[in-house]
Design an enzyme around this catalytic site. Structure first.
Site, PDB file in Angstrom:
ATOM      1  N   GLY A   2      10.597  -3.504   4.755  1.00  0.00           N
ATOM      2  CA  GLY A   2       9.294  -2.881   4.936  1.00  0.00           C
ATOM      3  C   GLY A   2       8.971  -2.030   3.721  1.00  0.00           C
ATOM      4  N   GLN A  41       4.771   4.387  -1.155  1.00  0.00           N
ATOM      5  CA  GLN A  41       6.054   4.195  -1.834  1.00  0.00           C
ATOM      6  C   GLN A  41       5.882   3.578  -3.225  1.00  0.00           C
ATOM      7  OE1 GLN A  41       7.924   2.333   1.887  1.00  0.00           O
ATOM      8  NE2 GLN A  41       9.661   3.196   0.769  1.00  0.00           N
ATOM      9  N   HIS A  54       8.887   3.452  10.999  1.00  0.00           N
ATOM     10  CA  HIS A  54       9.350   3.953   9.704  1.00  0.00           C
ATOM     11  C   HIS A  54       8.232   3.855   8.662  1.00  0.00           C
ATOM     12  CE1 HIS A  54      12.634   4.447   6.592  1.00  0.00           C
ATOM     13  NE2 HIS A  54      11.668   3.925   5.860  1.00  0.00           N
ATOM     14  N   GLU A  55       7.572   2.708   8.604  1.00  0.00           N
ATOM     15  CA  GLU A  55       6.525   2.501   7.596  1.00  0.00           C
ATOM     16  C   GLU A  55       5.278   3.335   7.892  1.00  0.00           C
ATOM     17  OE1 GLU A  55       7.505   1.270   4.923  1.00  0.00           O
ATOM     18  OE2 GLU A  55       9.319   0.398   5.770  1.00  0.00           O
ATOM     19  N   CYS A 110      16.102   3.802   3.246  1.00  0.00           N
ATOM     20  CA  CYS A 110      14.736   3.740   2.736  1.00  0.00           C
ATOM     21  C   CYS A 110      14.777   3.522   1.238  1.00  0.00           C
ATOM     22  CB  CYS A 110      14.021   5.052   3.067  1.00  0.00           C
ATOM     23  SG  CYS A 110      12.329   5.143   2.482  1.00  0.00           S
ATOM     24  N   LEU A 111      13.904   2.659   0.753  1.00  0.00           N
ATOM     25  CA  LEU A 111      13.836   2.399  -0.682  1.00  0.00           C
ATOM     26  C   LEU A 111      13.452   3.657  -1.462  1.00  0.00           C
ATOM     27  CD1 LEU A 111      12.081  -1.099  -0.675  1.00  0.00           C
ATOM     28  CD2 LEU A 111      14.532  -0.588  -0.782  1.00  0.00           C
ATOM     29  N   HIS A 114       5.602   6.796   6.725  1.00  0.00           N
ATOM     30  CA  HIS A 114       5.278   6.959   5.297  1.00  0.00           C
ATOM     31  C   HIS A 114       3.791   7.248   5.103  1.00  0.00           C
ATOM     32  CE1 HIS A 114       8.927   6.169   3.068  1.00  0.00           C
ATOM     33  NE2 HIS A 114       9.178   5.087   3.787  1.00  0.00           N
TER      34      HIS A 114
END
Length: 171
Positions: free
Chosen positions: A45, A50, A134-135, A92-93, A138
């Site tokens: 995701g 991000q 999660h997304e 997480c990235l 963000h």
């Protein structure tokens, strides 16, 4: 085109993203770039903040990281009917080198728009529900490390400072 993934503590990650008011070619290009970036970084995701774009756009593909067969793009996603509770390990990235257990809703309903401007309605559970939460977090300026204990957060921030200092000394 690959985009640079912003990492904590970049301020764009703490800001609430603006709604997408019109689906343009630029939005479609951003979505394609996000999918390519998500795949290159072995993520499942990615949210627009991000990659430095503070708009309400996310990409998800649970078929990875080995296969890449089911990419989804959601514009202006809204989650509702959150039910149940599940713990899962998340990474997480944008949060380099850290994974921990987070508690989230087990099931939910997603309302969004696709890249053609069509409404999308979907019930999700298990990993899809976790990933969507999660997304969407963000998009609201929330990272998964905002949901952990102060002790775990402090330990992560110390580790990050040390890592950044070592990286700066090498450069």
């Amino acid at each position: 085109m690959l985009r640079k993934v912003r990492t904590y503590p970049d301020p764009v990650l703490a800001a609430k993203a603006a709604p997408v008011t019109e689906i343009t070619d630029e939005i479609r290009t951003l979505a394609a770039d996000m999918i390519e970036t998500m795949y290159a970084d072995k993520g499942i995701g990615l949210a627009a903040p991000q990659v430095g774009e503070s708009i309400r756009l996310i990409t998800v593909d649970l078929s990875g990281p080995d296969k890449r067969e089911d990419p989804h793009v959601f514009v202006n996603p809204v989650l509702s009917n959150l039910e149940g509770e599940v713990e899962s390990e998340e990474g997480c990235l944008s949060v380099v080198g850290y994974r921990t257990t987070v508690t989230r809703a087990e099931r939910l309903h997603l309302s969004a728009t696709d890249l053609d401007g069509n409404p999308v309605e979907m019930d999700a559970d298990d990993l899809m529900a976790i990933c969507l939460q999660h997304e969407v977090d963000h998009l609201n300026g929330v990272l998964f490390i905002d949901k952990i204990s102060k002790l775990k957060r402090t330990l992560y921030e110390r580790k990050l400072k040390k890592w950044l200092k070592e990286k700066k000394e090498k450069d």
